[in-house]
Design an enzyme around this catalytic site. Structure first.
Site, mmCIF file in Angstrom:
data_model
loop_
_atom_site.group_PDB
_atom_site.id
_atom_site.type_symbol
_atom_site.label_atom_id
_atom_site.label_comp_id
_atom_site.label_asym_id
_atom_site.label_seq_id
_atom_site.Cartn_x
_atom_site.Cartn_y
_atom_site.Cartn_z
ATOM 1 N N MET A 17 5.179 -2.330 -6.504
ATOM 2 C CA MET A 17 4.152 -3.033 -5.717
ATOM 3 C C MET A 17 2.852 -2.246 -5.824
ATOM 4 O O MET A 17 2.762 -1.120 -5.315
ATOM 5 C CB MET A 17 4.580 -3.158 -4.252
ATOM 6 C CG MET A 17 5.733 -4.118 -4.020
ATOM 7 S SD MET A 17 6.145 -4.312 -2.286
ATOM 8 C CE MET A 17 7.041 -2.794 -1.946
ATOM 9 N N ALA A 18 1.872 -2.860 -6.482
ATOM 10 C CA ALA A 18 0.577 -2.191 -6.644
ATOM 11 C C ALA A 18 0.000 -1.901 -5.263
ATOM 12 O O ALA A 18 0.036 -2.754 -4.378
ATOM 13 C CB ALA A 18 -0.355 -3.094 -7.441
ATOM 14 N N GLN A 70 5.776 0.946 -14.978
ATOM 15 C CA GLN A 70 5.498 -0.433 -15.377
ATOM 16 C C GLN A 70 4.131 -0.512 -16.042
ATOM 17 O O GLN A 70 3.161 0.063 -15.545
ATOM 18 C CB GLN A 70 5.504 -1.358 -14.166
ATOM 19 C CG GLN A 70 5.351 -2.810 -14.607
ATOM 20 C CD GLN A 70 5.300 -3.779 -13.453
ATOM 21 O OE1 GLN A 70 4.315 -3.837 -12.736
ATOM 22 N NE2 GLN A 70 6.358 -4.540 -13.280
ATOM 23 N N CYS A 100 4.107 -10.308 -12.001
ATOM 24 C CA CYS A 100 3.130 -10.193 -10.925
ATOM 25 C C CYS A 100 1.824 -10.806 -11.398
ATOM 26 O O CYS A 100 1.471 -10.670 -12.581
ATOM 27 C CB CYS A 100 2.953 -8.704 -10.645
ATOM 28 S SG CYS A 100 1.589 -8.290 -9.598
ATOM 29 N N LYS A 142 10.206 -7.421 -16.304
ATOM 30 C CA LYS A 142 10.236 -8.034 -14.967
ATOM 31 C C LYS A 142 9.459 -9.338 -15.030
ATOM 32 O O LYS A 142 8.319 -9.355 -15.474
ATOM 33 C CB LYS A 142 9.628 -7.096 -13.936
ATOM 34 C CG LYS A 142 9.639 -7.699 -12.533
ATOM 35 C CD LYS A 142 9.414 -6.623 -11.495
ATOM 36 C CE LYS A 142 9.365 -7.189 -10.094
ATOM 37 N NZ LYS A 142 8.142 -7.938 -9.823
ATOM 38 N N ASN A 203 15.712 -10.481 -7.624
ATOM 39 C CA ASN A 203 14.623 -10.071 -6.733
ATOM 40 C C ASN A 203 14.045 -11.284 -6.016
ATOM 41 O O ASN A 203 14.029 -12.381 -6.552
ATOM 42 C CB ASN A 203 13.539 -9.361 -7.580
ATOM 43 C CG ASN A 203 12.236 -9.121 -6.830
ATOM 44 O OD1 ASN A 203 11.188 -9.587 -7.244
ATOM 45 N ND2 ASN A 203 12.301 -8.411 -5.733
ATOM 46 N N GLY A 204 13.564 -11.026 -4.796
ATOM 47 C CA GLY A 204 12.863 -12.061 -4.037
ATOM 48 C C GLY A 204 13.492 -12.326 -2.686
ATOM 49 O O GLY A 204 14.633 -12.781 -2.587
ATOM 50 N N GLY A 227 11.322 -5.455 -2.278
ATOM 51 C CA GLY A 227 9.904 -5.102 -2.221
ATOM 52 C C GLY A 227 9.381 -5.067 -0.801
ATOM 53 O O GLY A 227 9.489 -4.050 -0.099
ATOM 54 N N ARG A 228 8.894 -6.212 -0.335
ATOM 55 C CA ARG A 228 8.179 -6.234 0.947
ATOM 56 C C ARG A 228 9.018 -5.760 2.125
ATOM 57 O O ARG A 228 8.474 -5.148 3.056
ATOM 58 C CB ARG A 228 7.624 -7.647 1.191
ATOM 59 C CG ARG A 228 6.478 -7.985 0.239
ATOM 60 C CD ARG A 228 6.198 -9.462 0.214
ATOM 61 N NE ARG A 228 7.334 -10.198 -0.324
ATOM 62 C CZ ARG A 228 7.431 -11.520 -0.327
ATOM 63 N NH1 ARG A 228 6.463 -12.238 0.188
ATOM 64 N NH2 ARG A 228 8.497 -12.111 -0.839
#
Ligand code: FMN
Length: 362
Positions: A17-18, A70, A100, A142, A203-204, A227-228
């Site tokens: 995650m940037a 990445q 992304c 990804k 993912n998700g 992620g989040r």
């Protein structure tokens, strides 16, 4: 679980995650149970490699192996050079960003936009594999399920990537068009898993131990990526791990433990970014840590006005001292219960006008 020849301690991954998964955050996730964590994306543009932002992203000093970087870009040769640049700086796995909505690179959209141009996507994969394989570095990909609802081409790209030598594919169960809206779907992830011999990561929207179990069962994936849900709750990795291993829930962290982890995270932050940037960048993490905890709103208002690391540390200490008086463990439900309670009072008061005919909350 292996990526190429590299063994991983488990199949729980922290998503790139940037602006979030910097070195301190990756270290934190790994400390708290993630078997693998991918760096924020590094641009393939050479002219930006010496910028402070990119050189920080290419800094892996002291990071627990395997180090996965990445890369994002739209030109096969530049992407191959970016792979070599990062391998020379410690990358042990190179991940290609097709997942992304990355920024424009050389007037073309990178990241998930590449899924719309399959020949270019494949050209990039082949070039990055050709540059990385002689250095014994596996390449992973990804991506999303596709470009849009009518163009779910993840399966085609995944098959081509496997044939080109990619060692693992991660699929985020949304199309690019969806952004982060709607819900992730896992049927496409399952189809990719069923068709490939290399490991596939799902993912998700994985935000609880039960969801992790269900996504693994539904997709047959070899690994899951979070992620989040790890923002402000990095202990989710050990909670998921414990649940998958035993079927039982690990209790929430104690207030003392959470405080110690957050202070360690802050220390790492200040060391990595320096005082001024460290304090500023830590604010969002502190916001996430305290979002659903009692007193979190007031804490965030206070912390957003502080400029020195010593002040930030002291504020965290005060916040957790108060929490410790209320209970031994973090209790996210306390705030949720308070909100539900306030809502029901509000609804009730609208339905039952007070004496004199005035609604409380009208
Ligand atoms: C703030 C933020 C930054 C992200 N940056 C990247 C990135 O640099 N590269 C990438 O492949 N995905 C990126 N993503 C997507 C995530 O890796 C992940 O696929 C997505 O958030 C879905 O997983 P989740 O529901 O567990 O959050 C980003 C997501 C967020 C929220």
């Amino acid at each position: 679980m292996f990526i190429g020849h590299i063994a991983l301690p488990n199949r729980l991954f922290a998503a790139p995650m940037a602006g979030v998964t910097d070195r301190p955050f990756r270290q934190l996730c790994k400390r708290l149970g993630a078997g693998y964590a991918v760096s924020e994306m590094v641009t393939s543009r050479k002219d930006l490699w010496t910028s402070l932002k990119t050189s920080r992203r290419a800094n892996h000093d002291g990071e627990v192996a395997p180090i996965a970087v990445q890369i994002a870009g739209t030109d096969a040769q530049m992407m191959a050079e970016a792979a070599v640049y990062n391998i020379d700086r410690g990358a042990q796995i190179i991940d290609i960003n097709m997942g992304c909505p990355a920024k424009k690179v050389c007037n073309k959209w990178a990241g998930s936009a590449l899924m719309q141009d399959e020949p270019l996507a494949l050209e990039i994969v082949e070039a990055v594999v050709a540059a990385s394989a002689p250095r014994n570095v596996p390449v992973t990909l990804k991506m999303r399920t596709g470009w849009c609802a009518t163009e779910r081409n993840a399966l085609r790209i995944a098959r081509a990537a496997e044939a080109a030598g990619v060692a693992m594919v991660t699929v985020h169960g949304r199309t690019r068009e969806q952004g982060y809206k709607g819900h992730a779907e896992y049927d496409t992830v399952a189809a990719v898993k069923a068709a490939l011999r290399i490991p596939v990561c799902a993912n998700g929207d994985i935000d609880s131990p039960e969801k992790a179990r269900d996504v693994l069962a539904r997709t047959g994936a070899d690994a899951i990526m979070i992620g989040r849900a790890a923002q402000g709750r990095p202990w989710i990795f050990r909670e998921v791990r414990h649940y998958l291993d035993t079927g039982a829930h690990l209790p929430a962290p104690t207030v003392a433990e959470a405080r110690a982890e957050i202070l360690l995270h802050l220390d790492d932050h200040y060391a990595f970014y320096g005082e001024t940037a460290g304090v500023r960048i830590a604010r969002k993490h502190l916001g996430w840590y305290t979002k659903d905890l009692p007193g979190g709103d007031a804490f965030r208002r206070e912390v957003n006005g502080l400029e020195a690391s010593a002040e930030q540390i002291a504020a965290v200490g005060r916040f957790f001292d108060t929490l410790a008086e209320q209970g031994e463990r973090l209790d996210y439900r306390a705030t949720v219960a308070a909100i539900v309670d306030a809502h029901s009072i509000f609804v009730k008061s609208r339905q039952e006008p007070q004496r004199g005919g005035e609604a409380l909350a009208a």
